[in-house]
Motif scaffolding. Structure first.
Motif, PDB file in Angstrom:
ATOM      1  N   VAL A 135       1.705  -2.023 -11.030  1.00 31.73           N
ATOM      2  CA  VAL A 135       0.422  -1.896 -10.309  1.00 31.73           C
ATOM      3  C   VAL A 135      -0.447  -0.800 -10.910  1.00 31.73           C
ATOM      4  CG1 VAL A 135       1.453  -2.707  -8.165  1.00 31.73           C
ATOM      5  CG2 VAL A 135       1.331  -0.249  -8.591  1.00 31.73           C
ATOM      6  N   ARG A 136      -1.754  -0.903 -10.615  1.00 30.82           N
ATOM      7  CA  ARG A 136      -2.711   0.126 -11.039  1.00 30.82           C
ATOM      8  C   ARG A 136      -3.106   0.951  -9.826  1.00 30.82           C
ATOM      9  NH1 ARG A 136      -7.565  -2.374 -14.387  1.00 30.82           N
ATOM     10  NH2 ARG A 136      -8.005  -0.141 -14.513  1.00 30.82           N
ATOM     11  N   ALA A 137      -3.274   2.256 -10.017  1.00 31.02           N
ATOM     12  CA  ALA A 137      -3.651   3.142  -8.909  1.00 31.02           C
ATOM     13  C   ALA A 137      -5.125   2.915  -8.552  1.00 31.02           C
ATOM     14  CB  ALA A 137      -3.428   4.597  -9.329  1.00 31.02           C
ATOM     15  N   PRO A 138      -5.478   3.086  -7.262  1.00 31.88           N
ATOM     16  CA  PRO A 138      -4.583   3.366  -6.131  1.00 31.88           C
ATOM     17  C   PRO A 138      -4.006   2.065  -5.560  1.00 31.88           C
ATOM     18  CG  PRO A 138      -6.862   3.419  -5.392  1.00 31.88           C
ATOM     19  CD  PRO A 138      -6.907   3.111  -6.874  1.00 31.88           C
ATOM     20  N   ALA A 139      -2.726   2.120  -5.188  1.00 34.58           N
ATOM     21  CA  ALA A 139      -2.081   0.913  -4.663  1.00 34.58           C
ATOM     22  C   ALA A 139      -0.885   1.285  -3.802  1.00 34.58           C
ATOM     23  CB  ALA A 139      -1.630   0.013  -5.814  1.00 34.58           C
ATOM     24  N   LEU A 140      -0.634   0.460  -2.779  1.00 33.38           N
ATOM     25  CA  LEU A 140       0.571   0.591  -1.958  1.00 33.38           C
ATOM     26  C   LEU A 140       1.722  -0.067  -2.704  1.00 33.38           C
ATOM     27  CD1 LEU A 140       2.078   1.162   0.744  1.00 33.38           C
ATOM     28  CD2 LEU A 140       1.244  -1.059   1.541  1.00 33.38           C
ATOM     29  N   VAL A 141       2.805   0.673  -2.898  1.00 33.88           N
ATOM     30  CA  VAL A 141       3.960   0.166  -3.637  1.00 33.88           C
ATOM     31  C   VAL A 141       5.065  -0.291  -2.692  1.00 33.88           C
ATOM     32  CG1 VAL A 141       5.762   0.755  -5.303  1.00 33.88           C
ATOM     33  CG2 VAL A 141       3.455   1.656  -5.617  1.00 33.88           C
ATOM     34  N   HIS A 142       5.264   0.444  -1.611  1.00 28.92           N
ATOM     35  CA  HIS A 142       6.370   0.144  -0.695  1.00 28.92           C
ATOM     36  C   HIS A 142       5.964   0.530   0.713  1.00 28.92           C
ATOM     37  CE1 HIS A 142      10.381   0.004   1.074  1.00 28.92           C
ATOM     38  NE2 HIS A 142      10.248   1.259   1.458  1.00 28.92           N
ATOM     39  N   GLU A 143       6.156  -0.397   1.644  1.00 28.72           N
ATOM     40  CA  GLU A 143       5.827  -0.141   3.043  1.00 28.72           C
ATOM     41  C   GLU A 143       7.106  -0.005   3.840  1.00 28.72           C
ATOM     42  OE1 GLU A 143       2.392  -1.756   6.087  1.00 28.72           O
ATOM     43  OE2 GLU A 143       3.346  -3.173   4.737  1.00 28.72           O
ATOM     44  N   ASP A 144       7.139   0.990   4.737  1.00 29.50           N
ATOM     45  CA  ASP A 144       8.342   1.217   5.538  1.00 29.50           C
ATOM     46  C   ASP A 144       8.550   0.064   6.515  1.00 29.50           C
ATOM     47  OD1 ASP A 144      10.614   2.555   6.315  1.00 29.50           O
ATOM     48  OD2 ASP A 144       9.590   3.995   7.603  1.00 29.50           O
ATOM     49  N   PHE A 145       9.752  -0.009   7.111  1.00 29.26           N
ATOM     50  CA  PHE A 145      10.068  -1.049   8.079  1.00 29.26           C
ATOM     51  C   PHE A 145       9.087  -1.033   9.252  1.00 29.26           C
ATOM     52  CE2 PHE A 145      14.699  -0.557   6.683  1.00 29.26           C
ATOM     53  CZ  PHE A 145      14.671  -1.715   5.926  1.00 29.26           C
TER      54      PHE A 145
END
Length: 489
Positions: free
Chosen positions: A203-213
């Motif tokens: 991915v290119r910034a800015p970006a969400l990579v991982h979302e919590d449960f």
């Protein structure tokens, strides 16, 4: 936590989790899909302004407000030559404007402030927290037995050979856990980190990579232990998801998870709904007749203890001591229930005897020991105040459920339009089940009716289909924002 239950109430608009101990509500967590918290989320961000005077930088992570990153939360890049004499490295040596950086949110945006982030990534599982960039194994300080701490450390070290990157923290719920369960968590966390590294590169910034449960899954991961008697869920779909999750991560409690199909709303059990309403009041009444006054401000929370109508049967000093001791239990509960954090100042009723002060202080310490959020207590000041801090990661219950009152320029609060809409949905469902009728009429403030016809129109249509009755709305200009009536026709 003997006699403990978790109640999970799921609607399309919001998910609520209540922790009940011995029949008394202790904690409430609310998550609305439109305003989900970001704590635990991992982002690929871009450095905006670097502020040498504040030893910090603002990071664009794709949200409305830039995130705040302090130098103490930055792991130095490999090979960086930084001071080793205990001094904090300069932010300008760590980051430059335009740099891409992977960060994790450890505080939600609160009020006017952006999120607080760190480059020290942590990935939690049921029993372990994985630290990809820190090579050591630690054990939660809440596990106090030296023998058990040593056993846990050696068990996890055996599963983590020196050539493997990163390290682990053993969580509090791991007491008594066998090696096989740690092994499952280690495998899961390593696979997750490998997958995240691929996403970070892609991915290119800015970006969400991982979302919590989501909230129900976090409740199962973080709040359920072997002392939890029961988990009740009023949504069949969520119950199915949690059953699958439990089989993989918490098999020892899988048989305690129940689907609740009852006609009575799940939060009416143990009067949870009433307790939530009371938790928005400034005043908390004690059984003895005394009371607390709780005021939450941007800077701190103040709690004032008063004797009220309690006169006691002995001396004034004994009356004051009894009220203050009772107040310690109520204060500890209210901090958890309202999710109050930051600086907290407690004004107990003045006590002349130092041993009385000591007893009250120790009682408060003990009452807070069951709180999962870390707190730090300072003794009585010269003015007779107790200062303390409590770790805050998410908005308080008051800030989640209310908004500044337009009629008093922010000096007071009213329930938000969304909260009122969801209360209307619950009341309509309750009325439809209790009374036979073909139609229901909802009378409410015009702003509430507008929201029901606009953003909440799908929820209203779903409710009509669910109860099999038509719903009519009528605006009442004389109604306040919180005021409504559901009429059976």
């Amino acid at each position: 936590m003997s006699g403990s239950e978790i109640l999970i109430n799921v609607t399309p608009q919001e998910v609520r989790v209540a922790i009940v101990e011995n029949g008394l509500l202790q904690e409430v967590h609310i998550e609305r899909p439109r305003s989900r918290g970001i704590v635990g989320n991992i982002y690929k961000g871009r450095v905006g302004r670097v502020l040498p005077g504040m030893q910090a930088a603002f990071i664009d992570i794709g949200l409305e407000k830039a995130a705040f990153l302090h130098a103490s939360d930055v792991l130095p890049p490999e090979g960086t030559d930084l001071p080793r004499n205990g001094e904090e490295p300069k932010i300008t040596d760590l980051l430059s404007e335009g740099d891409e950086v992977v960060v994790q949110a450890n505080k939600d945006p609160l009020g006017t402030k952006g999120a607080r982030v760190s480059t020290q990534i942590t990935l939690p599982s049921r029993f372990l927290v994985y630290m990809p960039y820190i090579e050591r194994v630690g054990v939660s300080r809440r596990i106090e037995t030296a023998e058990e701490r040593t056993r846990l450390k050696e068990t996890v070290e055996a599963l983590h050979p020196p050539e493997e990157p990163g390290g682990f923290i053993v969580r509090t719920v791991s007491e008594g856990v066998r090696s096989e369960e740690f092994e499952r968590d280690v495998r899961f966390l390593r696979r997750l980190w490998e997958s995240l590294q691929q996403d970070i590169r892609a991915v290119r910034a800015p970006a969400l990579v991982h979302e919590d449960f989501t909230l129900p899954m976090r409740a199962m991961r973080d709040m359920v232990d072997e002392q939890m008697d029961k988990v009740r869920i009023d949504s069949r779909e969520t119950w199915d998801q949690i059953q699958t999750f439990a089989r993989d991560f918490v098999p020892e409690v899988a048989d305690r998870i129940e689907y609740y199909p009852g006609e009575r709303p799940i939060f009416d059990l143990y009067s949870v709904e009433e307790e939530i309403q009371r938790s928005l009041d400034r005043t908390v009444y004690l059984k003895s007749g005394g009371y607390l006054v709780i005021d939450q401000t941007e800077a701190l929370t103040s709690i004032d203890v008063n004797t009220g109508g309690f006169v006691g049967r002995k001396t004034l000093e004994e009356t004051i001591l009894k009220t203050n001791l009772e107040a310690t239990q109520a204060i500890a509960r209210q901090l958890r229930l309202r999710n109050l954090g930051g600086i907290i100042i407690i004004d107990f009723i003045d006590m002349e005897k130092s041993d009385h002060q000591e007893r009250v202080f120790r009682a408060l310490e003990y009452a807070l020991s069951r709180d999962r959020s870390k707190s730090h207590l300072v003794g009585f000041s010269e003015l007779g105040l107790v200062e303390m801090t409590r770790k805050r990661t998410r908005e308080s219950l008051e800030r989640t459920m209310t908004e500044s009152c337009p009629y008093c320029q922010g000096r007071g609060v009213v329930k938000s339009l969304q909260t009122v809409c969801y209360e209307i949905f619950r009341e309509t469902l309750r009325e439809a089940r209790q009374y036979p009728a073909e139609q229901l009429l909802i009378l409410a403030n015009p702003s509430v009716v507008d929201l029901l016809l606009d953003e909440e129109s799908k929820g209203l249509a779903d409710l009509e289909a669910f109860i099999g009755k038509s719903i009519t709305l009528r605006s009442e200009a004389g109604y306040t924002q919180e005021q409504f009536d559901v009429v059976v026709l």
